[in-house]
Design an enzyme around this catalytic site. Sequence first.
Site, mmCIF file in Angstrom:
data_model
loop_
_atom_site.group_PDB
_atom_site.id
_atom_site.type_symbol
_atom_site.label_atom_id
_atom_site.label_comp_id
_atom_site.label_asym_id
_atom_site.label_seq_id
_atom_site.Cartn_x
_atom_site.Cartn_y
_atom_site.Cartn_z
ATOM 1 C CG ASP A 37 -0.200 0.087 2.526
ATOM 2 O OD1 ASP A 37 1.047 0.075 2.501
ATOM 3 O OD2 ASP A 37 -0.844 0.163 3.581
ATOM 4 C CE LYS A 191 12.931 35.654 -6.430
ATOM 5 N NZ LYS A 191 13.449 34.290 -6.302
HETATM 6 C C1 R5P Z 1 14.269 31.940 -3.336
HETATM 7 O O1 R5P Z 1 14.028 32.688 -2.414
HETATM 8 C C2 R5P Z 1 15.415 30.977 -3.326
HETATM 9 O O2 R5P Z 1 16.574 31.517 -2.793
HETATM 10 C C3 R5P Z 1 15.683 30.493 -4.726
HETATM 11 O O3 R5P Z 1 16.077 31.603 -5.507
HETATM 12 C C4 R5P Z 1 14.448 29.900 -5.309
HETATM 13 O O4 R5P Z 1 13.854 29.022 -4.409
HETATM 14 C C5 R5P Z 1 14.754 29.196 -6.581
HETATM 15 O O5 R5P Z 1 13.565 28.675 -7.072
HETATM 16 P P1 R5P Z 1 13.240 28.678 -8.610
HETATM 17 O O6 R5P Z 1 14.361 27.956 -9.289
HETATM 18 O O7 R5P Z 1 11.929 27.920 -8.701
HETATM 19 O O8 R5P Z 1 13.078 30.095 -9.039
#
Ligand code: R5P
Length: 308
Positions: A37, A191
């Site tokens: 399972d 970003k």
């Molecule tokens: C975000 O705060 C982390 O430091 C990484 O930049 C992030 O988790 C990377 O994730 P992804 O590749 O999905 O953008």
Amino acid sequence: MTPLRVVSGSANPRLAAAVAELLDVEPPGCALERFPDGEIRPIVGHVGGQDVYVVQPTSPPVNDNVLELLLLLDACRRSRAARVTAVVPYFGYARQDRRTRPGQALGLRVVAEAIAGAGADRLVVIEPHTAALESVSPIPVETLTAIPLLAERISPAHGGNAVIVAPDAGAVRLAERYAALTGDPVALVRKHRESETRVTAIELLGTVDHRAAVIVDDMISTGATLEAAVDILRYRAADIVVAAGHGPLTAAAERLRRLGVRRVVVTDTVAHEAVTPPFEVCSVAPLLAEAIASMHNDRPLHELFVRT
Ligand code: R5P
């Protein structure tokens, strides 16, 4: 002296074996029964009276690997190990260190408490996403850094003519630690995350000036953060390389390949199958072996490899 034993879960047996080899101890077996399972039942063998290090990153499939880790720790405790250390090179759920919307759980704390409750005396992690892990963990946490290994692998190729780029504000401290080793300046990409898989770069703070850009992040998940950073750097950098603490690249590999980045260096905290250029794997086995040897002998950890 209490004998040292390395036990491996099924998440990254190759890394556990490399660590055991460097420590010159018995190779870790990894026995895991599966019920029809879906239940799992790991078996640790004889660990009574030993100083045990259970190596199990909680990488994808995260939930399966977390549960296996908990069962392994419980098995060690019930087998009367003298001391049990959970070695979790990649710590899943570290991004759930705060609630961003009402009704959410605090995943980081739940997992940290479960590890302590299952029988670990101590936790070892590499580059966890959040420094909050140490405060929420009921047991001592040793936080290691892979930055010196990554810098040693990447930076000689740029001969002091690079800029270390943090792909978001959360990565600035990481980029600064990298830059402190190489002497390069730091730049930052601001970003905006539109969704789990889509990120846009708002602006670049700092000057790249057609030098090599070394993008440093703690982890690659979907590759969205790196894609946004590469987009903004493409016509400003002579060369773009990536250094990441953890690379669960399965979902991101094709996306990163399409970006045309020359090198993507990740560690093996997360198991990788065959890796082809531009990807490269820098092993953390020497870092873990050094840390385990120090802990076993109750010596302080090497300051170069401890994240501050
Ligand atoms: C975000 O705060 C982390 O430091 C990484 O930049 C992030 O988790 C990377 O994730 P992804 O590749 O999905 O953008």
